[in-house]
Scaffold this motif. Structure first.
Motif, PDB file in Angstrom:
ATOM      1  N   ASN A 212       0.847  -1.187   0.000  1.00 41.84           N
ATOM      2  CA  ASN A 212       0.000   0.000   0.000  1.00 41.84           C
ATOM      3  C   ASN A 212       0.884   1.241   0.000  1.00 41.84           C
ATOM      4  OD1 ASN A 212      -3.042   0.237   0.221  1.00 41.84           O
ATOM      5  ND2 ASN A 212      -2.711  -1.534   1.551  1.00 41.84           N
ATOM      6  N   PRO A 213       0.335   2.406  -0.338  1.00 43.41           N
ATOM      7  CA  PRO A 213       1.103   3.640  -0.190  1.00 43.41           C
ATOM      8  C   PRO A 213       1.444   3.904   1.279  1.00 43.41           C
ATOM      9  CG  PRO A 213      -0.752   3.964  -1.673  1.00 43.41           C
ATOM     10  CD  PRO A 213      -0.946   2.632  -1.016  1.00 43.41           C
ATOM     11  N   LEU A 231      10.522   0.439  -0.531  1.00 43.71           N
ATOM     12  CA  LEU A 231       9.914   1.461  -1.382  1.00 43.71           C
ATOM     13  C   LEU A 231       9.965   1.012  -2.847  1.00 43.71           C
ATOM     14  CD1 LEU A 231      11.382   4.640   0.360  1.00 43.71           C
ATOM     15  CD2 LEU A 231       9.291   3.359   0.889  1.00 43.71           C
ATOM     16  N   THR A 232       9.134   0.038  -3.157  1.00 40.45           N
ATOM     17  CA  THR A 232       9.091  -0.526  -4.505  1.00 40.45           C
ATOM     18  C   THR A 232       8.390   0.392  -5.498  1.00 40.45           C
ATOM     19  OG1 THR A 232       7.127  -1.726  -3.759  1.00 40.45           O
ATOM     20  CG2 THR A 232       9.200  -2.948  -3.816  1.00 40.45           C
ATOM     21  N   ARG A 233       7.388   1.159  -5.049  1.00 43.61           N
ATOM     22  CA  ARG A 233       6.606   2.034  -5.922  1.00 43.61           C
ATOM     23  C   ARG A 233       6.185   1.288  -7.200  1.00 43.61           C
ATOM     24  NH1 ARG A 233       6.946   7.570  -4.790  1.00 43.61           N
ATOM     25  NH2 ARG A 233       6.949   8.164  -6.987  1.00 43.61           N
ATOM     26  N   HIS A 234       5.726   0.064  -6.998  1.00 44.41           N
ATOM     27  CA  HIS A 234       5.458  -0.819  -8.127  1.00 44.41           C
ATOM     28  C   HIS A 234       4.199  -0.472  -8.902  1.00 44.41           C
ATOM     29  CE1 HIS A 234       3.897  -2.640  -4.378  1.00 44.41           C
ATOM     30  NE2 HIS A 234       2.830  -2.926  -5.100  1.00 44.41           N
ATOM     31  N   ASP A 276       1.820  15.379  -0.363  1.00 40.28           N
ATOM     32  CA  ASP A 276       2.540  15.978   0.767  1.00 40.28           C
ATOM     33  C   ASP A 276       2.751  14.960   1.884  1.00 40.28           C
ATOM     34  OD1 ASP A 276       2.555  18.381  -0.572  1.00 40.28           O
ATOM     35  OD2 ASP A 276       0.897  19.257   0.567  1.00 40.28           O
ATOM     36  N   ALA A 277       1.791  14.050   2.025  1.00 37.53           N
ATOM     37  CA  ALA A 277       1.832  13.080   3.126  1.00 37.53           C
ATOM     38  C   ALA A 277       2.782  11.921   2.869  1.00 37.53           C
ATOM     39  CB  ALA A 277       0.427  12.526   3.380  1.00 37.53           C
ATOM     40  N   ASP A 278       3.159  11.697   1.611  1.00 38.02           N
ATOM     41  CA  ASP A 278       3.887  10.480   1.261  1.00 38.02           C
ATOM     42  C   ASP A 278       5.241  10.380   1.963  1.00 38.02           C
ATOM     43  OD1 ASP A 278       3.916   8.028  -0.458  1.00 38.02           O
ATOM     44  OD2 ASP A 278       5.719   8.987  -1.246  1.00 38.02           O
ATOM     45  N   GLN A 279       6.140  11.350   1.758  1.00 41.66           N
ATOM     46  CA  GLN A 279       7.461  11.276   2.371  1.00 41.66           C
ATOM     47  C   GLN A 279       7.367  11.407   3.885  1.00 41.66           C
ATOM     48  OE1 GLN A 279      10.444  10.462   0.874  1.00 41.66           O
ATOM     49  NE2 GLN A 279      11.044  10.283   3.023  1.00 41.66           N
ATOM     50  N   LEU A 285       7.113   6.153   9.574  1.00 42.20           N
ATOM     51  CA  LEU A 285       7.209   4.688   9.683  1.00 42.20           C
ATOM     52  C   LEU A 285       8.605   4.286  10.147  1.00 42.20           C
ATOM     53  CD1 LEU A 285       5.267   3.671   6.441  1.00 42.20           C
ATOM     54  CD2 LEU A 285       4.483   3.394   8.807  1.00 42.20           C
ATOM     55  N   ALA A 286       9.619   4.963   9.634  1.00 44.32           N
ATOM     56  CA  ALA A 286      10.996   4.690  10.069  1.00 44.32           C
ATOM     57  C   ALA A 286      11.163   5.046  11.546  1.00 44.32           C
ATOM     58  CB  ALA A 286      11.977   5.478   9.215  1.00 44.32           C
ATOM     59  N   ALA A 287      10.598   6.178  11.952  1.00 43.41           N
ATOM     60  CA  ALA A 287      10.700   6.612  13.345  1.00 43.41           C
ATOM     61  C   ALA A 287       9.975   5.661  14.286  1.00 43.41           C
ATOM     62  CB  ALA A 287      10.130   8.026  13.490  1.00 43.41           C
TER      63      ALA A 287
END
Length: 337
Positions: A212-213, A231-234, A276-279, A285-287
């Motif tokens: 999912n995104p 981060l496949t962005r498939h 805007d929310a993507d990055q 998620l990393a945090a």
């Protein structure tokens, strides 16, 4: 960027987005607007923005009630309810429309889009209009195209740093044949499942992962039951904003114009919000403790090559003129950059 996007959302939606005065032709009514999106996601925030716009434009006569998180059933149940006139509105992954209009499957071709500019040009142009016409025959009215965004792979077993790492993973996928075949060819055991059931399936180990995104992963709290994200962005997912045709035909023209204008305004808002929310979501998620893997270009090329037979198969079964128009639109955007 936001002004540019606002200007681009034309094509399908030609109505003015200026406030429309309430009049005798706008009747007091309630519109139920359903989705499978999680509360707080760009999708559901977009739904609530649409409700606000409609309330303002109608002088409070039209009350749009938002039902997120599959409260009124999954996406496929919502489609049936829309067609039967039991539900007014829903917004969902455009690829799910392939069960009604097979050409929609080409929107889910792996690695089709490289940027949101390409996607906007396709969905707001002649290709998007063609898709809308195909659904009109299926008792569905397309008001606009929103977005879910670029999809990424998560799982709880191991980092996916190369395509071979997917082998043997049980991955939940969208209830669409192209997703099944895409992940099967990548070596996964693909399991189709409605989105509202995904968290529990991951928590219980029924499946190892999903795709999912990033904003959807974060707002659905899938990071609580997933350790790794790649981060496949498939695939890029446009979302189709639908109204029940049987109920649409009962509306006065001024009501239709108002809802169409609100859909256009909300589309620009929702798309920009999603981007805007993507990055920010990836960082969050990393945090939260997820291991984030970004694939190098050569590994993305391997993913693209391995999924090429699936892309070729579904493209070959679609309307050739539509596929040609889609590819030409994408190439035109790439050439301009």
């Amino acid at each position: 960027m936001r002004k540019t996007l606002m200007a681009m959302v034309t094509g399908l939606v030609l109505a003015s987005v200026a406030p429309l005065p309430a009049s005798a032709e706008i009747h007091e009514q309630t519109i139920r607007f359903a989705s499978a999106g999680a509360e707080g996601s760009p999708l559901v925030i977009g739904q609530r923005k649409f409700a606000e716009i409609v309330k303002e434009k109608s002088g409070g006569k039209i009350d749009v009630k938002v039902f997120p998180a599959g409260m009124l059933g999954g996406d496929l149940q919502s489609v049936t309810a829309l067609q039967g006139g039991l539900l007014q509105m829903s917004v969902m992954n455009a690829g799910l429309m392939a069960s009604l209009a097979p050409d929609f499957a080409i929107l889910d071709l792996p690695f089709l889009f490289e940027s949101t500019k390409e996607a906007d040009a396709v969905m707001d142009g002649e290709v998007g209009k063609t898709f809308a016409k195909e659904l009109d025959d299926k008792n569905l009215v397309v008001l606009a195209y929103w977005e879910l965004g670029f999809r990424n792979l998560t799982n709880s077993r191991r980092p996916v740093e190369k395509v071979d790492d997917i082998e043997g993973l049980k991955i939940r996928v969208v209830q669409s044949p192209i997703y099944l075949e895409m992940f099967q060819v990548l070596g996964a055991n693909a399991v189709p499942m409605p989105f509202p059931e995904v968290y529990t399936a991951l928590e219980t180990g029924t499946v190892d992962g999903q795709e999912n995104p990033a904003p959807s992963i974060l707002t659905a709290k899938l990071n609580e039951v997933q350790k790794y994200i790649t981060l496949t962005r498939h695939t890029y997912n446009p979302m189709v904003l639908l109204f029940s045709k049987p109920l649409w035909e009962k509306l006065d023209q001024e009501e239709k114009d108002l809802l169409q204008a609100a859909a256009s305004e909300a589309a620009a808002f929702q798309r920009q919000l999603s981007r805007d929310a993507d990055q920010k979501a990836v960082d969050a998620l990393a945090a939260s403790g997820m291991t984030v893997t970004k694939l190098p270009p050569e590994e993305i090329a391997r993913f693209r090559e391995k999924t090429k037979p699936v892309a070729d198969k579904f493209a070959a079964s679609a309307n050739p003129e539509l596929v040609k128009a889609l590819n030409e639109t994408i190439e035109k955007v790439r050439a301009a950059n």
